[in-house]
Scaffold this motif. Structure first.
Motif, PDB file in Angstrom:
ATOM      1  N   PRO A 167       7.150 108.911 134.028  1.00 54.15           N
ATOM      2  CA  PRO A 167       6.028 109.480 134.802  1.00 54.15           C
ATOM      3  C   PRO A 167       6.482 110.209 136.062  1.00 54.15           C
ATOM      4  CG  PRO A 167       5.539 107.235 134.116  1.00 54.15           C
ATOM      5  CD  PRO A 167       6.961 107.471 133.773  1.00 54.15           C
ATOM      6  N   ALA A 168       7.520 109.688 136.739  1.00 59.62           N
ATOM      7  CA  ALA A 168       8.008 110.343 137.963  1.00 59.62           C
ATOM      8  C   ALA A 168       8.564 111.735 137.652  1.00 59.62           C
ATOM      9  CB  ALA A 168       9.078 109.487 138.626  1.00 59.62           C
ATOM     10  N   THR A 169       9.340 111.835 136.567  1.00 64.71           N
ATOM     11  CA  THR A 169       9.905 113.134 136.188  1.00 64.71           C
ATOM     12  C   THR A 169       8.810 114.120 135.828  1.00 64.71           C
ATOM     13  OG1 THR A 169      11.957 112.119 135.402  1.00 64.71           O
ATOM     14  CG2 THR A 169      11.424 114.313 134.563  1.00 64.71           C
ATOM     15  N   ARG A 170       7.810 113.671 135.063  1.00 67.15           N
ATOM     16  CA  ARG A 170       6.709 114.575 134.703  1.00 67.15           C
ATOM     17  C   ARG A 170       5.960 115.040 135.949  1.00 67.15           C
ATOM     18  NH1 ARG A 170       6.363 110.983 130.274  1.00 67.15           N
ATOM     19  NH2 ARG A 170       4.814 109.676 131.330  1.00 67.15           N
ATOM     20  N   GLY A 171       5.775 114.149 136.894  1.00 62.90           N
ATOM     21  CA  GLY A 171       5.085 114.514 138.128  1.00 62.90           C
ATOM     22  C   GLY A 171       5.858 115.558 138.930  1.00 62.90           C
ATOM     23  N   PHE A 172       7.169 115.389 139.022  1.00 65.52           N
ATOM     24  CA  PHE A 172       7.960 116.348 139.776  1.00 65.52           C
ATOM     25  C   PHE A 172       8.087 117.684 139.049  1.00 65.52           C
ATOM     26  CE2 PHE A 172       9.588 112.646 142.190  1.00 65.52           C
ATOM     27  CZ  PHE A 172       9.288 113.124 143.454  1.00 65.52           C
ATOM     28  N   ARG A 173       8.037 117.654 137.730  1.00 68.67           N
ATOM     29  CA  ARG A 173       8.034 118.927 136.996  1.00 68.67           C
ATOM     30  C   ARG A 173       6.762 119.717 137.289  1.00 68.67           C
ATOM     31  NH1 ARG A 173      10.504 116.864 131.163  1.00 68.67           N
ATOM     32  NH2 ARG A 173      12.711 116.950 131.801  1.00 68.67           N
ATOM     33  N   LEU A 174       5.638 119.021 137.377  1.00 69.12           N
ATOM     34  CA  LEU A 174       4.403 119.701 137.776  1.00 69.12           C
ATOM     35  C   LEU A 174       4.513 120.205 139.215  1.00 69.12           C
ATOM     36  CD1 LEU A 174       1.690 117.298 136.251  1.00 69.12           C
ATOM     37  CD2 LEU A 174       2.271 119.615 135.497  1.00 69.12           C
ATOM     38  N   GLY A 175       5.119 119.386 140.077  1.00 66.66           N
ATOM     39  CA  GLY A 175       5.321 119.811 141.452  1.00 66.66           C
ATOM     40  C   GLY A 175       6.213 121.036 141.543  1.00 66.66           C
ATOM     41  N   GLN A 176       7.180 121.134 140.621  1.00 67.99           N
ATOM     42  CA  GLN A 176       8.069 122.295 140.631  1.00 67.99           C
ATOM     43  C   GLN A 176       7.345 123.595 140.308  1.00 67.99           C
ATOM     44  OE1 GLN A 176      11.754 120.654 138.346  1.00 67.99           O
ATOM     45  NE2 GLN A 176      12.436 122.393 139.580  1.00 67.99           N
ATOM     46  N   ARG A 238      23.111 135.644 133.710  1.00 63.64           N
ATOM     47  CA  ARG A 238      24.435 135.165 134.118  1.00 63.64           C
ATOM     48  C   ARG A 238      24.328 134.300 135.374  1.00 63.64           C
ATOM     49  NH1 ARG A 238      28.945 138.423 132.217  1.00 63.64           N
ATOM     50  NH2 ARG A 238      28.235 140.056 130.820  1.00 63.64           N
ATOM     51  N   ILE A 239      23.531 134.778 136.345  1.00 60.32           N
ATOM     52  CA  ILE A 239      23.416 134.054 137.604  1.00 60.32           C
ATOM     53  C   ILE A 239      22.498 132.853 137.452  1.00 60.32           C
ATOM     54  CG2 ILE A 239      22.773 134.285 140.043  1.00 60.32           C
ATOM     55  CD1 ILE A 239      23.481 137.232 139.831  1.00 60.32           C
ATOM     56  N   ILE A 240      21.505 132.938 136.576  1.00 63.40           N
ATOM     57  CA  ILE A 240      20.636 131.789 136.321  1.00 63.40           C
ATOM     58  C   ILE A 240      21.453 130.592 135.849  1.00 63.40           C
ATOM     59  CG2 ILE A 240      18.865 130.893 134.739  1.00 63.40           C
ATOM     60  CD1 ILE A 240      17.460 133.599 134.976  1.00 63.40           C
ATOM     61  N   ARG A 241      22.439 130.835 134.984  1.00 68.72           N
ATOM     62  CA  ARG A 241      23.280 129.734 134.510  1.00 68.72           C
ATOM     63  C   ARG A 241      24.076 129.118 135.654  1.00 68.72           C
ATOM     64  NH1 ARG A 241      23.506 132.957 129.762  1.00 68.72           N
ATOM     65  NH2 ARG A 241      25.210 134.220 130.592  1.00 68.72           N
ATOM     66  N   THR A 242      24.578 129.960 136.563  1.00 70.69           N
ATOM     67  CA  THR A 242      25.337 129.437 137.703  1.00 70.69           C
ATOM     68  C   THR A 242      24.460 128.587 138.599  1.00 70.69           C
ATOM     69  OG1 THR A 242      26.840 131.328 137.678  1.00 70.69           O
ATOM     70  CG2 THR A 242      26.712 130.071 139.726  1.00 70.69           C
ATOM     71  N   MET A 243      23.293 129.114 138.974  1.00 74.07           N
ATOM     72  CA  MET A 243      22.405 128.411 139.897  1.00 74.07           C
ATOM     73  C   MET A 243      21.796 127.168 139.263  1.00 74.07           C
ATOM     74  SD  MET A 243      22.178 129.826 142.912  1.00 74.07           S
ATOM     75  CE  MET A 243      20.562 129.391 143.521  1.00 74.07           C
ATOM     76  N   GLY A 244      21.514 127.241 137.966  1.00 75.07           N
ATOM     77  CA  GLY A 244      20.780 126.149 137.331  1.00 75.07           C
ATOM     78  C   GLY A 244      21.617 124.964 136.915  1.00 75.07           C
ATOM     79  N   SER A 245      22.902 125.171 136.604  1.00 75.38           N
ATOM     80  CA  SER A 245      23.676 124.053 136.071  1.00 75.38           C
ATOM     81  C   SER A 245      25.123 123.983 136.540  1.00 75.38           C
ATOM     82  CB  SER A 245      23.665 124.119 134.530  1.00 75.38           C
ATOM     83  OG  SER A 245      24.237 125.334 134.079  1.00 75.38           O
ATOM     84  N   LYS A 246      25.682 125.082 137.018  1.00 80.41           N
ATOM     85  CA  LYS A 246      27.105 125.064 137.366  1.00 80.41           C
ATOM     86  C   LYS A 246      27.386 124.478 138.738  1.00 80.41           C
ATOM     87  CE  LYS A 246      28.658 128.790 134.325  1.00 80.41           C
ATOM     88  NZ  LYS A 246      29.378 130.083 134.242  1.00 80.41           N
ATOM     89  N   ILE A 247      26.361 124.431 139.627  1.00 84.01           N
ATOM     90  CA  ILE A 247      26.580 123.844 140.959  1.00 84.01           C
ATOM     91  C   ILE A 247      26.372 122.340 140.906  1.00 84.01           C
ATOM     92  CG2 ILE A 247      25.854 123.866 143.370  1.00 84.01           C
ATOM     93  CD1 ILE A 247      24.900 126.716 142.969  1.00 84.01           C
ATOM     94  N   ILE A 248      25.209 121.902 140.396  1.00 87.57           N
ATOM     95  CA  ILE A 248      24.945 120.477 140.198  1.00 87.57           C
ATOM     96  C   ILE A 248      24.137 120.308 138.911  1.00 87.57           C
ATOM     97  CG2 ILE A 248      24.874 119.991 142.669  1.00 87.57           C
ATOM     98  CD1 ILE A 248      21.803 119.725 142.387  1.00 87.57           C
ATOM     99  N   LYS A 249      24.180 119.100 138.364  1.00 86.84           N
ATOM    100  CA  LYS A 249      23.288 118.744 137.266  1.00 86.84           C
ATOM    101  C   LYS A 249      22.009 118.222 137.911  1.00 86.84           C
ATOM    102  CE  LYS A 249      22.212 117.923 132.944  1.00 86.84           C
ATOM    103  NZ  LYS A 249      21.982 119.035 132.003  1.00 86.84           N
ATOM    104  N   MET A 250      20.974 119.018 137.885  1.00 91.33           N
ATOM    105  CA  MET A 250      19.801 118.794 138.712  1.00 91.33           C
ATOM    106  C   MET A 250      18.711 118.030 137.972  1.00 91.33           C
ATOM    107  SD  MET A 250      17.765 121.814 140.728  1.00 91.33           S
ATOM    108  CE  MET A 250      19.330 122.661 140.806  1.00 91.33           C
ATOM    109  N   ASP A 251      18.049 117.082 138.674  1.00 92.79           N
ATOM    110  CA  ASP A 251      16.852 116.469 138.117  1.00 92.79           C
ATOM    111  C   ASP A 251      15.623 117.121 138.742  1.00 92.79           C
ATOM    112  OD1 ASP A 251      16.284 115.222 140.624  1.00 92.79           O
ATOM    113  OD2 ASP A 251      17.496 113.490 140.090  1.00 92.79           O
ATOM    114  N   ALA A 252      14.444 116.754 138.250  1.00 91.89           N
ATOM    115  CA  ALA A 252      13.213 117.423 138.680  1.00 91.89           C
ATOM    116  C   ALA A 252      12.933 117.200 140.164  1.00 91.89           C
ATOM    117  CB  ALA A 252      12.033 116.939 137.841  1.00 91.89           C
TER     118      ALA A 252
END
Length: 370
Positions: A167-176, A238-252
């Motif tokens: 539930p916490a992850t779903r809530g933060f995804r909506l917040g995103q 190309r840059i989306i991949r860098t920002m989205g996953s190459k810096i950190i493995k991000m949670d919601a």
């Protein structure tokens, strides 16, 4: 007639830069939402494009800074503006090719400053404006976003630490969805205006506007807003991949904190007319949200490469802008100079494409065994 054609070339180059700004900086707005699966990629990009367009109409303070706060608008010529844009476009395309999230804003400023230095020397540069409205905010903004995102994620984890993960992850995804939309709106309020300011400079150089407190025409606002929105929708994967996953493995939760802190810093800068780098801001937020959870979660090598690109942006774009102006000046006045620059660019691109098409020689056949 010649000056009208040259003005049209400069406006076309400015809108081309605005388009590259859009697809280059798409990652700033959507990467966190995509990486945490808060939104599917195409929908995230569509929302960002629409809100970039809307945001461009909310303020003109950044456009005014670009038009009159960094260089002496009375000494600007159309050749200078064109050369500055070439420097900015070159740096945008180079960093996009290598997937590095660099600053389109600082590329534009660096290109124009470099061209002005080549044309008129240091006397044409507003050193106080460049330092106070570009350099200092460039240093402060990512650190501020880093701190705000770090504090925010620690606060969030303390509040939701005992909740069930699902539930916490779903809530933060909506917040995103909300925080990402606010970030896209903030991006439009700051980045689209830089192109408006450049076109306004060109109109001053053409004689269409007064150099004393020039006002941005409405058609310039609509054109710049449309170009950056179209660029955003085209996406810079190309840059989306860098920002989205190459810096950190991000949670919601981290994505929500990074987006919220980035939007707050950018909106504050827009309010006072600072042409801020949205790339620096959101990158600082992403790294802050990751480091506050665990320092080792951040891939510091990738972050270091990004920092090197940031440091090089203004001087590299400035050098290219100055070189473009030099070629233009050697070719003569009017439209001849920009035309010569375009020919040089076409030859360089053609040579690069031919070099990539060189075929590997076929393997040597083995001699039959005796």
């Amino acid at each position: 007639m010649s000056s009208d054609i040259l003005l049209a070339l400069v406006v076309a180059a400015a809108l081309t830069f605005d388009f590259t700004n859009g697809f280059h900086d798409t990652a700033n707005v959507v990467a966190t939402s995509i990486s945490t699966r808060a939104l599917p990629p195409r929908l995230a990009i569509l929302i960002a494009a629409v809100l970039n367009f809307i945001g461009a109409f909310l303020s003109l303070k950044v456009a005014a800074t670009i038009a009159s706060g960094i260089v002496d608008s009375g000494q600007v010529t159309l050749q200078v503006v064109f050369a500055g844009l070439i420097g900015a476009i070159f740096w945008n395309m180079l960093t996009w090719w290598f997937g590095l999230p660099s600053s389109s804003s600082h590329a534009l400023i660096g290109g124009v400053v470099g061209a002005m230095l080549a044309a008129h020397g240091f006397g044409a540069i507003n050193g106080e404006g460049l330092l106070g409205k570009v350099v200092i905010p460039a240093l402060v903004a990512p650190v501020l976003a880093f701190g705000v995102a770090g504090v925010a994620i620690l606060f969030i984890y303390r509040i939701v630490g005992r909740l069930r993960p699902g539930p916490a992850t779903r809530g933060f995804r909506l917040g995103q969805i909300a925080s990402g939309s606010l970030l896209a709106l903030a991006h439009g309020t700051n980045d689209a205006q830089k192109t408006m300011g450049i076109i306004t400079l060109a109109l001053v150089a053409h004689g269409s506007l007064s150099p004393v407190d020039p006002q941005v025409p409405f058609w310039v606002v609509v054109s710049a807003a449309s170009a950056i929105a179209l660029g955003t929708y085209s996406g810079g994967w190309r840059i989306i991949r860098t920002m989205g996953s190459k810096i950190i493995k991000m949670d919601a939760a981290q994505g929500f904190a990074a987006q919220g802190s980035g939007a707050a810093v950018i909106l504050a800068a827009t309010h006072v007319g600072f042409p801020l780098s949205t790339t620096h801001v959101i990158s600082g937020g992403v790294v802050g949200a990751g480091a506050a959870k665990r320092v080792s979660a951040v891939k510091w090598g990738v972050a270091g490469n990004m920092a090197i690109a940031w440091v090089l942006t203004i001087p590299a774009a400035g050098l290219t802008g100055g070189l473009a102006y030099g070629i233009s000046a050697l070719a003569g006045g009017g439209t001849q100079g920009p035309a010569a620059v375009c020919v040089v660019i076409a030859v360089a691109v053609g040579a690069l494409l031919r070099s990539r098409r060189v075929r590997t020689p076929p393997p040597i056949a083995e001699e039959p065994a005796v």
